[in-house]
Design a protein around this motif. Structure first.
Motif, PDB file in Angstrom:
ATOM      1  N   HIS A  33      36.265  48.936  46.321  1.00  0.00           N
ATOM      2  CA  HIS A  33      37.157  47.907  46.853  1.00  0.00           C
ATOM      3  C   HIS A  33      37.038  46.646  46.008  1.00  0.00           C
ATOM      4  CE1 HIS A  33      37.864  50.248  50.511  1.00  0.00           C
ATOM      5  NE2 HIS A  33      36.547  50.447  50.581  1.00  0.00           N
ATOM      6  N   SER A  34      38.107  45.847  46.025  1.00  0.00           N
ATOM      7  CA  SER A  34      38.065  44.550  45.347  1.00  0.00           C
ATOM      8  C   SER A  34      39.073  43.617  46.006  1.00  0.00           C
ATOM      9  CB  SER A  34      38.398  44.696  43.859  1.00  0.00           C
ATOM     10  OG  SER A  34      39.743  45.105  43.672  1.00  0.00           O
ATOM     11  N   ASP A  35      38.832  42.335  45.849  1.00  0.00           N
ATOM     12  CA  ASP A  35      39.755  41.311  46.359  1.00  0.00           C
ATOM     13  C   ASP A  35      39.760  40.160  45.361  1.00  0.00           C
ATOM     14  OD1 ASP A  35      41.164  39.343  47.617  1.00  0.00           O
ATOM     15  OD2 ASP A  35      40.247  39.614  49.573  1.00  0.00           O
ATOM     16  N   PRO A  36      40.877  39.956  44.631  1.00  0.00           N
ATOM     17  CA  PRO A  36      40.915  38.906  43.617  1.00  0.00           C
ATOM     18  C   PRO A  36      41.079  37.510  44.192  1.00  0.00           C
ATOM     19  CG  PRO A  36      43.029  40.017  43.722  1.00  0.00           C
ATOM     20  CD  PRO A  36      42.104  40.750  44.657  1.00  0.00           C
ATOM     21  N   GLN A  37      41.292  37.387  45.513  1.00  0.00           N
ATOM     22  CA  GLN A  37      41.571  36.079  46.103  1.00  0.00           C
ATOM     23  C   GLN A  37      40.373  35.528  46.875  1.00  0.00           C
ATOM     24  OE1 GLN A  37      45.178  34.906  46.851  1.00  0.00           O
ATOM     25  NE2 GLN A  37      46.014  36.286  45.347  1.00  0.00           N
ATOM     26  N   GLY A  38      39.229  36.154  46.772  1.00  0.00           N
ATOM     27  CA  GLY A  38      38.044  35.625  47.435  1.00  0.00           C
ATOM     28  C   GLY A  38      38.089  35.749  48.942  1.00  0.00           C
ATOM     29  N   GLY A  39      38.736  36.791  49.459  1.00  0.00           N
ATOM     30  CA  GLY A  39      38.866  36.958  50.902  1.00  0.00           C
ATOM     31  C   GLY A  39      37.808  37.877  51.470  1.00  0.00           C
ATOM     32  N   ARG A  67      29.802  42.828  43.039  1.00  0.00           N
ATOM     33  CA  ARG A  67      29.949  41.939  41.884  1.00  0.00           C
ATOM     34  C   ARG A  67      30.871  40.791  42.245  1.00  0.00           C
ATOM     35  NH1 ARG A  67      33.390  43.634  36.778  1.00  0.00           N
ATOM     36  NH2 ARG A  67      34.944  42.453  37.964  1.00  0.00           N
ATOM     37  N   LEU A  68      30.478  39.583  41.855  1.00  0.00           N
ATOM     38  CA  LEU A  68      31.308  38.408  42.089  1.00  0.00           C
ATOM     39  C   LEU A  68      31.490  37.646  40.785  1.00  0.00           C
ATOM     40  CD1 LEU A  68      28.974  38.466  44.627  1.00  0.00           C
ATOM     41  CD2 LEU A  68      30.672  36.885  45.530  1.00  0.00           C
ATOM     42  N   ASN A  69      32.633  37.028  40.619  1.00  0.00           N
ATOM     43  CA  ASN A  69      32.862  36.154  39.472  1.00  0.00           C
ATOM     44  C   ASN A  69      34.010  35.202  39.767  1.00  0.00           C
ATOM     45  OD1 ASN A  69      34.298  38.999  38.751  1.00  0.00           O
ATOM     46  ND2 ASN A  69      35.589  37.285  38.029  1.00  0.00           N
ATOM     47  N   ASP A  70      34.029  34.104  39.056  1.00  0.00           N
ATOM     48  CA  ASP A  70      35.157  33.185  39.138  1.00  0.00           C
ATOM     49  C   ASP A  70      36.403  33.893  38.607  1.00  0.00           C
ATOM     50  OD1 ASP A  70      36.233  30.314  39.393  1.00  0.00           O
ATOM     51  OD2 ASP A  70      36.737  30.831  37.329  1.00  0.00           O
ATOM     52  N   PHE A  71      37.578  33.518  39.128  1.00  0.00           N
ATOM     53  CA  PHE A  71      38.806  34.214  38.770  1.00  0.00           C
ATOM     54  C   PHE A  71      39.066  34.181  37.262  1.00  0.00           C
ATOM     55  CE2 PHE A  71      43.478  34.495  38.363  1.00  0.00           C
ATOM     56  CZ  PHE A  71      43.669  35.713  38.985  1.00  0.00           C
ATOM     57  N   TYR A 124      36.547  33.374  35.148  1.00  0.00           N
ATOM     58  CA  TYR A 124      35.201  33.524  34.583  1.00  0.00           C
ATOM     59  C   TYR A 124      34.581  32.184  34.169  1.00  0.00           C
ATOM     60  CZ  TYR A 124      36.450  38.429  34.583  1.00  0.00           C
ATOM     61  OH  TYR A 124      36.852  39.681  34.985  1.00  0.00           O
ATOM     62  N   LYS A 125      34.885  31.122  34.901  1.00  0.00           N
ATOM     63  CA  LYS A 125      34.212  29.849  34.673  1.00  0.00           C
ATOM     64  C   LYS A 125      32.943  29.813  35.507  1.00  0.00           C
ATOM     65  CE  LYS A 125      36.636  26.113  34.391  1.00  0.00           C
ATOM     66  NZ  LYS A 125      37.549  24.991  34.728  1.00  0.00           N
ATOM     67  N   GLY A 126      32.067  28.854  35.222  1.00  0.00           N
ATOM     68  CA  GLY A 126      30.823  28.768  35.970  1.00  0.00           C
ATOM     69  C   GLY A 126      30.069  27.510  35.640  1.00  0.00           C
ATOM     70  N   GLY A 127      28.985  27.289  36.354  1.00  0.00           N
ATOM     71  CA  GLY A 127      28.168  26.112  36.148  1.00  0.00           C
ATOM     72  C   GLY A 127      27.340  25.824  37.379  1.00  0.00           C
ATOM     73  N   ALA A 128      26.526  24.752  37.268  1.00  0.00           N
ATOM     74  CA  ALA A 128      25.622  24.409  38.364  1.00  0.00           C
ATOM     75  C   ALA A 128      26.380  24.016  39.624  1.00  0.00           C
ATOM     76  CB  ALA A 128      24.700  23.275  37.934  1.00  0.00           C
ATOM     77  N   ASP A 129      27.616  23.495  39.474  1.00  0.00           N
ATOM     78  CA  ASP A 129      28.375  23.062  40.646  1.00  0.00           C
ATOM     79  C   ASP A 129      29.303  24.150  41.177  1.00  0.00           C
ATOM     80  OD1 ASP A 129      29.873  22.949  38.349  1.00  0.00           O
ATOM     81  OD2 ASP A 129      31.074  21.230  38.974  1.00  0.00           O
ATOM     82  N   TYR A 130      29.240  25.352  40.619  1.00  0.00           N
ATOM     83  CA  TYR A 130      30.047  26.478  41.120  1.00  0.00           C
ATOM     84  C   TYR A 130      29.233  27.230  42.175  1.00  0.00           C
ATOM     85  CZ  TYR A 130      33.813  25.948  37.713  1.00  0.00           C
ATOM     86  OH  TYR A 130      34.893  25.487  37.008  1.00  0.00           O
ATOM     87  N   VAL A 131      29.199  26.648  43.352  1.00  0.00           N
ATOM     88  CA  VAL A 131      28.388  27.198  44.439  1.00  0.00           C
ATOM     89  C   VAL A 131      29.244  28.121  45.301  1.00  0.00           C
ATOM     90  CG1 VAL A 131      26.957  26.618  46.435  1.00  0.00           C
ATOM     91  CG2 VAL A 131      26.991  25.106  44.434  1.00  0.00           C
ATOM     92  N   TYR A 132      28.680  29.209  45.747  1.00  0.00           N
ATOM     93  CA  TYR A 132      29.401  30.107  46.641  1.00  0.00           C
ATOM     94  C   TYR A 132      28.447  30.618  47.715  1.00  0.00           C
ATOM     95  CZ  TYR A 132      27.178  34.101  44.297  1.00  0.00           C
ATOM     96  OH  TYR A 132      26.268  34.998  43.802  1.00  0.00           O
ATOM     97  N   ARG A 133      29.031  31.210  48.744  1.00  0.00           N
ATOM     98  CA  ARG A 133      28.250  31.820  49.809  1.00  0.00           C
ATOM     99  C   ARG A 133      28.811  33.214  50.078  1.00  0.00           C
ATOM    100  NH1 ARG A 133      28.136  29.090  55.643  1.00  0.00           N
ATOM    101  NH2 ARG A 133      30.302  29.808  55.619  1.00  0.00           N
TER     102      ARG A 133
END
Length: 528
Positions: A10-16, A31-35, A37-46
């Protein structure tokens, strides 16, 4: 999600939400990634992985205030739930479970008891937070609104065409669906001249990714019986500048005020401008109610301006100040249905050495900035404080508790260079005083210079007003001159006409006298 063999399931490109049921025992991976593929210390997720209940929707989304009503929960992992006919837009079958919910009545409707993150647009509404408990845990919150009118549901028939509009008895709370794709709902009702109704759509504020459109038409019949429609109102949003980015109460849900211009029938058209794909959960509520002026209060602590427009402002400010400092809180008056009266503000929970002003939201004003300031005798203190508003509604004294925005976290749009806050709504806010410290910097206003500047500004304004009055008098005189000249010419013409008439009368009288004298002489001669 990948299965034990490493194949994507399964996958969901919209973060749902991913609804996953394992078919075999084994180790699964996510697996998770930014849409992009950006990232950094302020790219926090739960990421939450859970078997606890999840409520996708409560139906209907509204109930009549003061009733113990039956509602149907639709979702996953519902304890005692059964398979329903409802599916998500990606085809997942939802479970259903019927529950009884007691809705508050009277002034209790204005009291919110919320524990979860809430969109500010929904925080301005009156509603009940509901959670479902199970052995696996408690569900995230869902919300049930309440109104003062009876509920009416969309019929199963087709009401897309004008001639098939569903008939309503207003006022009412109408519950419908923007389903299937490109669905349009038409409703008609009868009103008498002078009837006033508030019409309001609830869709985006129910958590739907929608943009509803509301159109109102007046229906009339020609002599041959043909029915014609005339547009008398429409709305695409309910805009508001209150709250800024912290407590933004503007919404794409449309609303309008309707006053019937004549006895007769009227028709409503409502549809979702974004409804390009079929989603059976795209439920909406259309409230058609009599006007009921009232108010609510909301507040948030104000922030200093950002140091740089290129850096993301953080919507978190410590509510701790020292002696000599001031803590500003913006209090918003969420006025409803034309309520304009002044609102008196009371603060509870503060020690006597903390003062605040102003203590009133003026008549017609949408907000005030309350300033909290410790005195020179302030001591160390911390605690919670609350704000209450008092006014008259319908001739009755009412009190409304203020809803505070407690910022949980913020996100930042790098393109728009704008921060967006995610808030919890709480009944009271934290505050602390460091009485043992004085502020290292004070900004003072020179009252003498301020008075001098104000005097100069007043004198300049008064001079400008006098000059404007003089110009106005000159313009009036110039405009009056041709009028006076025309009046004088008319008077002279009338005098000339009178003079000519008098001379003509004198000549006629003279001729008559001469003729009379001649006749008299002739008679005398004949007699002699």
């Amino acid at each position: 999600i990948y299965n034990p063999q490493g194949l994507q399931l399964h996958s969901d490109p919209q973060g749902g939400l991913l609804d996953f049921t394992s078919s075999v025992d084994g180790n699964y991976s996510v697996r998770l990634n930014d849409f992009i593929y950006k990232g950094g210390a302020d790219y926090v997720y739960r990421l939450t992985v859970s078997t606890r209940p999840r409520i996708d929707m409560v139906y209907p989304p509204v109930g009549k205030a003061g009733t113990n009503a039956k509602f149907t929960l639709y979702g996953r992992n519902l304890p005692g739930g059964q398979a329903s006919d409802w599916k998500t837009k990606d085809g997942k079958v939802l479970e259903k479970k019927e529950v009884q919910i007691q809705l508050p009545a009277g002034d209790a409707r204005a009291k919110l008891k919320l524990t979860d993150h809430l969109d500010p647009r929904r925080a301005a509404l009156d509603h009940l937070e509901y959670r479902l408990k199970s052995p696996q845990g408690t569900s995230v919150a869902t919300y049930v609104g309440y109104g003062s009118e009876s509920l009416v549901y969309e019929t199963s028939g087709d009401n897309d065409a004008p001639e098939k509009a569903q008939t309503l008895n207003v006022p009412c709370e109408f519950v419908g669906k923007f389903f299937p794709a490109s669905d349009k709902d038409r409703l008609r009702f009868t009103a008498k001249k002078g009837d006033i109704y508030q019409m309001e759509v609830f869709s985006e504020r129910l958590g739907r990714p929608s943009h509803a459109f509301l159109l109102l038409e007046q229906l009339t019949k020609k002599d041959d019986g043909e029915e014609t429609a005339k547009e008398i109102g429409k709305s695409m949003e309910t805009a508001s500048t209150l709250g800024g980015q912290v407590f933004d109460v503007s919404t794409r849900d449309p609303s309008l005020r309707f006053e019937a211009p004549a006895d007769g029938d009227y028709r409503i058209l409502v549809y979702d401008l974004f409804n390009s794909s079929s989603d059976p959960l795209n439920v909406y509520r259309l409230s058609i109610r009599k006007e009921s002026p009232d108010f609510r209060l909301a507040a948030y602590s104000m922030l200093p301006p950002p140091v740089s427009t290129n850096s993301s402002p953080v919507f978190v400010k410590s509510p701790t100040i020292r002696k000599g400092e001031t803590f500003p809180v913006k209090v918003m008056a969420l006025r409803r249905d034309g309520f304009k009266d002044a609102i008196d503000l009371e603060v509870a929970g503060l020690p006597p050495f903390i003062s605040y002003f102003p203590k009133r939201v003026p008549e017609g004003a949408d907000s005030v900035t309350m300033l909290f300031r410790p005195s020179a005798k302030a001591m160390d203190w911390d605690g919670l404080f609350s704000i209450t508003g008092k006014s008259k509604v319908g001739g009755k004294d009412v009190r409304r508790d203020c809803r505070f925005a407690d910022v949980g976290w913020s996100s930042y749009d790098t393109q728009a260079k704008s921060a967006f806050s995610h808030i919890h709504v709480v009944p009271s806010a934290p505050f602390a005083i460091l009485g043992r410290e004085n502020t290292p910097v004070k900004v003072l206003v020179d009252d003498a210079k301020l008075a001098e500047s104000a005097k100069k500004a007043f004198e300049a304004a008064e001079k400008a007003s006098q000059e404007a009055d003089k110009k106005a008098i000159d313009v009036q005189a110039k405009l009056k001159t041709p009028v006076d000249a025309e009046t004088k010419a008319e008077q002279e013409l009338a005098a000339k006409k009178k003079e000519l008439a008098d001379k003509e009368k004198a000549r006629a009288d003279l001729a008559d006298n001469r003729l009379k004298t001649g006749k008299e002489k002739l008679v005398l001669a004949e007699t002699a």
